[in-house]
Structures are given as C-alpha cells and as structure tokens.
Design a protein around this motif. Structure first.
Motif, PDB file in Angstrom:
ATOM      1  N   PRO A 161      14.380  54.797   5.470  1.00 38.16           N
ATOM      2  CA  PRO A 161      14.705  54.540   4.056  1.00 38.16           C
ATOM      3  C   PRO A 161      13.471  54.308   3.187  1.00 38.16           C
ATOM      4  CG  PRO A 161      16.229  53.358   5.471  1.00 38.16           C
ATOM      5  CD  PRO A 161      15.187  53.968   6.374  1.00 38.16           C
ATOM      6  N   ALA A 162      12.446  53.649   3.753  1.00 38.29           N
ATOM      7  CA  ALA A 162      11.225  53.380   2.984  1.00 38.29           C
ATOM      8  C   ALA A 162      10.529  54.672   2.566  1.00 38.29           C
ATOM      9  CB  ALA A 162      10.274  52.508   3.792  1.00 38.29           C
ATOM     10  N   ASP A 163      10.688  55.728   3.374  1.00 35.99           N
ATOM     11  CA  ASP A 163      10.075  57.017   3.037  1.00 35.99           C
ATOM     12  C   ASP A 163      10.708  57.590   1.768  1.00 35.99           C
ATOM     13  OD1 ASP A 163       8.819  56.551   5.443  1.00 35.99           O
ATOM     14  OD2 ASP A 163      10.005  58.010   6.568  1.00 35.99           O
ATOM     15  N   TYR A 164      12.026  57.483   1.689  1.00 35.22           N
ATOM     16  CA  TYR A 164      12.716  57.950   0.490  1.00 35.22           C
ATOM     17  C   TYR A 164      12.328  57.094  -0.718  1.00 35.22           C
ATOM     18  CZ  TYR A 164      15.755  60.546   3.703  1.00 35.22           C
ATOM     19  OH  TYR A 164      16.233  61.403   4.654  1.00 35.22           O
ATOM     20  N   GLU A 165      12.152  55.795  -0.476  1.00 35.25           N
ATOM     21  CA  GLU A 165      11.775  54.898  -1.565  1.00 35.25           C
ATOM     22  C   GLU A 165      10.417  55.298  -2.146  1.00 35.25           C
ATOM     23  OE1 GLU A 165      11.379  50.103  -2.429  1.00 35.25           O
ATOM     24  OE2 GLU A 165      12.174  50.827  -0.513  1.00 35.25           O
ATOM     25  N   LEU A 166       9.490  55.681  -1.265  1.00 36.41           N
ATOM     26  CA  LEU A 166       8.185  56.151  -1.746  1.00 36.41           C
ATOM     27  C   LEU A 166       8.360  57.406  -2.592  1.00 36.41           C
ATOM     28  CD1 LEU A 166       5.077  56.145  -1.799  1.00 36.41           C
ATOM     29  CD2 LEU A 166       5.140  57.502   0.317  1.00 36.41           C
ATOM     30  N   ALA A 167       9.208  58.322  -2.123  1.00 33.59           N
ATOM     31  CA  ALA A 167       9.439  59.563  -2.870  1.00 33.59           C
ATOM     32  C   ALA A 167       9.942  59.260  -4.274  1.00 33.59           C
ATOM     33  CB  ALA A 167      10.447  60.435  -2.124  1.00 33.59           C
ATOM     34  N   LYS A 205      17.854  63.816  -4.987  1.00 38.03           N
ATOM     35  CA  LYS A 205      18.205  64.232  -3.627  1.00 38.03           C
ATOM     36  C   LYS A 205      17.626  63.252  -2.612  1.00 38.03           C
ATOM     37  CE  LYS A 205      14.271  67.450  -3.301  1.00 38.03           C
ATOM     38  NZ  LYS A 205      13.860  68.860  -3.240  1.00 38.03           N
ATOM     39  N   TYR A 206      16.462  62.697  -2.928  1.00 36.05           N
ATOM     40  CA  TYR A 206      15.873  61.698  -2.034  1.00 36.05           C
ATOM     41  C   TYR A 206      16.628  60.376  -2.137  1.00 36.05           C
ATOM     42  CZ  TYR A 206      11.949  64.956  -1.699  1.00 36.05           C
ATOM     43  OH  TYR A 206      11.171  66.069  -1.472  1.00 36.05           O
ATOM     44  N   ILE A 207      17.064  60.053  -3.335  1.00 34.51           N
ATOM     45  CA  ILE A 207      17.833  58.820  -3.511  1.00 34.51           C
ATOM     46  C   ILE A 207      19.159  58.915  -2.775  1.00 34.51           C
ATOM     47  CG2 ILE A 207      19.052  57.411  -5.212  1.00 34.51           C
ATOM     48  CD1 ILE A 207      16.775  58.056  -7.170  1.00 34.51           C
ATOM     49  N   ASP A 208      19.818  60.059  -2.884  1.00 36.88           N
ATOM     50  CA  ASP A 208      21.076  60.263  -2.154  1.00 36.88           C
ATOM     51  C   ASP A 208      20.859  60.094  -0.652  1.00 36.88           C
ATOM     52  OD1 ASP A 208      22.964  60.706  -4.162  1.00 36.88           O
ATOM     53  OD2 ASP A 208      22.357  62.789  -4.405  1.00 36.88           O
TER      54      ASP A 208
END
Length: 581
Positions: free
Chosen positions: A354-360, A376-379
């Motif tokens: 999840p932290a990877d998506y948060e960085l995105a 799309k990353y948040i989803d």
C-alpha cells in the motif's frame, strides 16, 4: 590383515556418508533462509551430482532451485528439468512426484491434477500390512504441506496442506517443520487465521527450541501488525536460536529504517554479513542511505547496482521504486513519475505494498493534469489495504488531486465515497462537501447535504447559506420559486438577531420581493414583503419608491383583470343573444 582393511573401508564409507548426510542437513538449513538460497543450491547440487538417483538428493536439489522470495520462470524450468530427468532415468519415486506437482502449483497449473499426484504419492507410501499398516509416509505428507505453503495466496490449497500436515504431526509429534509449514498455510488462508498460525509456530518452538524459523515467523506475524512489544521478544529468540540467520536481521532493518537509522544500519550490516552475496543486498544498503537522508548517495548506489545487472532494472523492480523515492525527495518530479510507472509495470501486483501506491499518489499530486491516471493507483491502494482509516485517507487524497485539477465533480465523488465509508459527519464534513458540491454545480446535492447540515447544526449559519445559494441557482424557469422556502428558512434563522443580521435579512427579502413582483406577478405578496423590509429599514427612500411601483403594478393588474372580465362578459352576452334570435 584383510579383516582390518575391510573395517577401515567400512569406517571410511560411514565417514563419507556421514559428511554427505551432514551436508544435506546444511543445505536444507540454508534453504530455510530466503537469502541463503545460492549456498543451499551449491551444497545440494554437489550431493545431487554425487548421488543422481537418490530421491532425497533429487527432491531437495529441485527445492533449492525454486527457493527464495521471487521465483523466476527460469528457476521453475530448471527444477522441473531435474524432476523430469529423474523420472526419465527410472527414479519413479513418490517424493519426486510431489516435487513435480509442487512446480505445477507454482506455475499456476491445475490444482486438482496436482492433488491427484499428491494422493498417488500418499497411497504409494502407505503400508498395507505390518505394524505401520495404513500410516502414510510423514516425509511425503510434509513435502505436500511444504508445496501448498509455498508461493502467494493464490498458489495451492492451504487448507488441504493443513489437513496433510496435521496427519503428519499425529504420526510424528516431534517433527517441528510440520508445524512451520502448517503455520504458513494458516497465514495463506488469511482472515482471522493469524492466531492459528502463531499457535503452530509456537508448537514448533516447543518441539525444537533451536528452530529459528519458529521464532522468526512469529516475529513476522507481529511485525505485520506493528506490535513492537510482541515482535521484539520473538526476533530476540530467533537470534538466540541462530545468530547467523540473515532473515531476522533484515526484518529488524525494515522495522527500524523509518524509526532509528542507527539500529537499522546495525541490523543491515549483520544481514549483509550472513546473507549470500547478491545485488539485492546492496539494494538494502541503498535503501538505508535513503532512510538516512543521503539521497544522492542512495542514487549513486542504485546506479552502481543497475550497472551490475546489465544496465536494466528488470531483475530488481525495487530499484525503480527507490529511484522514485529519491527523486521525489530531491524535487525531480518528472524522474520520480517515470520510475514509479516503471516499477508498477515490472513488479507483480501481489508484491506491491500500500505504501508504494501512496508514493505514486504523492508524486502524481505534482501533476494535476494527470489526476485521472493517479486514481488507478488509489483504487489499487484501496483494494490492497485492509485498514478502514487508510482507505478513507486514500479517498481523501484522490479528492485533493481532483481539487488541484479543478475537477470538482470528481472531487465531490471521492469525498462522498470517503464519507460513506466514514459513516459519521462532522460540521467540517458538511461544510466541505456542501462547498465542493456547489463548485461542482451539483445544486440538488448541495441542498440535500445542506438540509442535513441544518438538521445536525441548526444554530450554525452555513447550512442555511448553502441551501439558499443552491436554491437560487436552481430557481429558473423549470424550477420557479424553489428558492422561496430556502430564503424563508434562512430569514427565520437570521431573525433570532434581527439587529445584527438586518442587512442579510433585507437581501433575502429583496430577492423574494423581486420574484413575486417580476416573475410570479403576485403583487400582493410582493407588497407584503416590501412592507417587511420597511419594518426593518423604516422610511428608506429607495424602498418607498419600490413600494409605489408595486402598488401601481397591483392597480394596473386589477384594471387589466377587470377589463378582461368585462370583455369576457360582453362576449358571453352577445353569444347568448345570438342564440336567442
């Protein structure tokens, strides 16, 4: 003399085979670590080369080839070739069947076909007579459990593995590894099975206090829960059981890297000391440098690692993730965006955190025009994170992105999603969503939220304000007069302090007066409202002029109506006279 020679030969044979047996144990022990797989391969290959038809040598060498965290297609093909060669060479042993079925599971093959091979191996090794009649081979049951414990949550059938491992435990209560694989299978089941997993690992530790995997696995369960009070004792016992086991130190590095860079470095140094030499290990050093705030040094280390991998990051997608972190910190948003996109293309979805998506999302927030791409990353983050609080935060981040892009409709959409998950409404929630809905020109939604705002906070002015603003926006030819009830509701609120709120009350009344006079042509109501204004601002010259105009309009309207009535009456009389004649 001959007898003495034979005795020496037997002794030599036993020593050699004892060393081989010890090497087998060493190889299997190294295989327990995700970071000593190459050492395991080296040991077990030597045994395999010296005993190419020994089922155990074949099985464990194949297992070593598929060891580690990220098993590649090449590794699986190599292991499959070892098992296939054994079968072709006549080593048609049940343990090899289990190894081959294990590969099938990792490759995403048919689960039922793999289970059929497992069951055939059980049947083939179950005596039909004698003291152990009907008792399956513990070795086979354990290997089946190992196969179903391996891989991600979608690999194998963990419940099937648990069932077989329970059989093995009943037959051999002193086998600690049976409980290790059982605990891993429970973890793969997910849900509320973490407690059962810990129980299995604790049983393994009770059976064999030197089984480092038992304590390490317990520590990892508590690490996933961020339970420092529980994970520290578990990792401490793991170090006591085997101070050369690198996985423990890496786990502690991961725990400390965002909290205490000195402790992180201490554990990283020990990890590198005991793990096999690998570019991945240098990556952890680059990660440490990032955590220590040495972004340029971290980048330099990354580029060195990438060069050692032939100039690409295909083998180590984490490099792109770390590049993205470093560039983001250094303010190079373009490079950060390029690398985070590459990371998601290369890294398997089940490995992404999840932290990877948060960085995105943070990176994409620098590019408001790309807000839709960021979603799309948040989803994905929402789907991968089980925390309700985190899901709400992700939805709020999406709303913020669309706010920066001035896409208020999508901002409203994400705020409402977050609010639905949150459940309760604060005054700020009512205000914020009413405001965004107004900016999005979703006036019915503004009125809906404002109505609840007024109900929840009747002594606050903002709910009445948003209700009136939205009602005015809707007060068109298709919704004539919709603003009047909203205005009256606001006036009732403002009249609680008519002196303080005089100006705003007059403004509301003025709108109502204009509606009745100009659009509804209801001059009586217009005059009534005008008189209410004059009660607030007596003898106001402008309002007195307006009152005169309304009175004139009323008189003119009465004359018009009378004229229309008289005309209608004459026509009716004429029509009646004509009929009589």
């Amino acid at each position: 003399m001959m007898k003495k020679t034979i005795t020496l030969l037997v002794a030599a044979f036993l020593v050699v085979n004892g060393l081989v047996a010890q090497s087998m144990a060493d190889g299997i022990n190294d295989l327990n670590s995700s970071f000593k797989v190459q050492s395991a391969i080296d040991i077990l290959k030597k045994i395999y080369d010296s005993k190419p038809k020994d089922p155990q040598a074949i099985y464990w060498y194949g297992q070593a080839l598929i060891g580690g965290n990220d098993v590649t297609k090449t590794q699986m093909e190599a292991a499959k070739a070892v098992y296939q060669k054994a079968l072709t060479d006549g080593v048609n042993e049940p343990l090899i069947w289990v190894g081959a079925a294990h590969i099938d599971l990792l490759e995403g093959g048919d689960l039922n076909a793999a289970k059929q091979k497992f069951e055939q191996a059980i049947t083939a090794t179950t005596p039909t007579k004698g003291r152990h009649k009907g008792e399956p081979s513990v070795e086979i049951l354990e290997a089946i459990g190992r196969a179903n414990a391996d891989g991600g949550s979608k690999v194998g059938d963990p419940q099937y593995g648990i069932d077989k491992l329970k059989q093995a435990a009943a037959l051999d209560p002193k086998n600690s590894m049976v409980y290790i694989y059982m605990g891993i299978c429970y973890l793969k089941l997910g849900g509320e099975n973490g407690g059962e997993a810990v129980k299995a690992f604790e049983q393994a530790a009770t059976i064999d206090p030197k089984n480092v995997l038992a304590y390490y696995r317990i520590g990892m369960v508590y690490l996933s829960q961020n339970n420092e009070d529980a994970l520290m004792p578990a990792f401490g016992k793991a170090i006591d059981a085997d101070p050369t086991f690198p996985d423990t130190y890496l786990a502690l590095f991961e725990f400390y890297k965002n909290k205490n860079v000195d402790m992180a470095k201490t554990n990283l140094d020990k990890f590198i000391k005991y793990a096999d030499k690998d570019p991945q290990n240098d990556f952890y050093l680059a990660d440490y440098l990032y955590q220590a705030g040495k972004y340029q040094e971290s980048l330099a280390k990354e580029k060195e690692i990438q060069q050692s991998l032939g100039g690409t990051t295909n083998q180590l997608p984490g490099l792109n993730l770390l590049y993205a972190y470093n560039y983001y910190k250094l303010g190079d948003s373009i490079q950060a965006k390029q690398n985070i996109d590459t990371y998601f293309k290369l890294e398997p979805t089940d490995k992404v955190k999840p932290a990877d998506y948060e960085l995105a999302v943070k990176i994409y927030s620098k590019f408001p025009e790309s807000a839709t791409d960021a979603v799309k990353y948040i989803d994905a983050a929402i789907q991968s994170d089980t925390s309700k609080v985190n899901k709400i935060n992700y939805m709020t981040q999406a709303a913020d992105l669309f706010a920066k892009a001035k896409n208020y409709k999508e901002q409203l959409n994400w705020l409402l999603k977050a609010q639905a998950l949150k459940g309760t409404w604060s005054e700020y929630d009512y205000y914020n969503i009413s405001n965004v809905a107004y900016q999005a020109a979703d006036y019915p939604k503004v009125m809906e939220v404002a109505a609840n705002y007024i109900k929840a906070f009747p002594d606050k002015p903002q709910g009445y304000y948003f209700n009136v603003m939205a009602a005015k926006a809707l007060d068109t030819t298709t919704n004539p007069g919709i603003a009047i009830p909203a205005l009256q509701q606001q006036i009732d609120y403002l009249m609680k302090d008519s002196v303080k709120n005089q100006r705003f009350i007059v403004i509301d009344y003025y709108y109502m007066m204009g509606y009745y006079n100009d659009r509804a042509k209801d001059y009586a109501k217009a005059l009534d409202v005008c008189d209410k204004i004059l009660a607030l601002i007596p003898n106001d010259p402008d309002m007195l002029k307006i009152r005169s105009v309304i009175e004139k309009n009323m008189k003119d309207n009465l004359k018009f109506q009378k004229s229309a009535t008289d005309s209608s009456g004459s026509k009716d009389a004429a029509a009646a006279g004509g009929t009589k004649n």
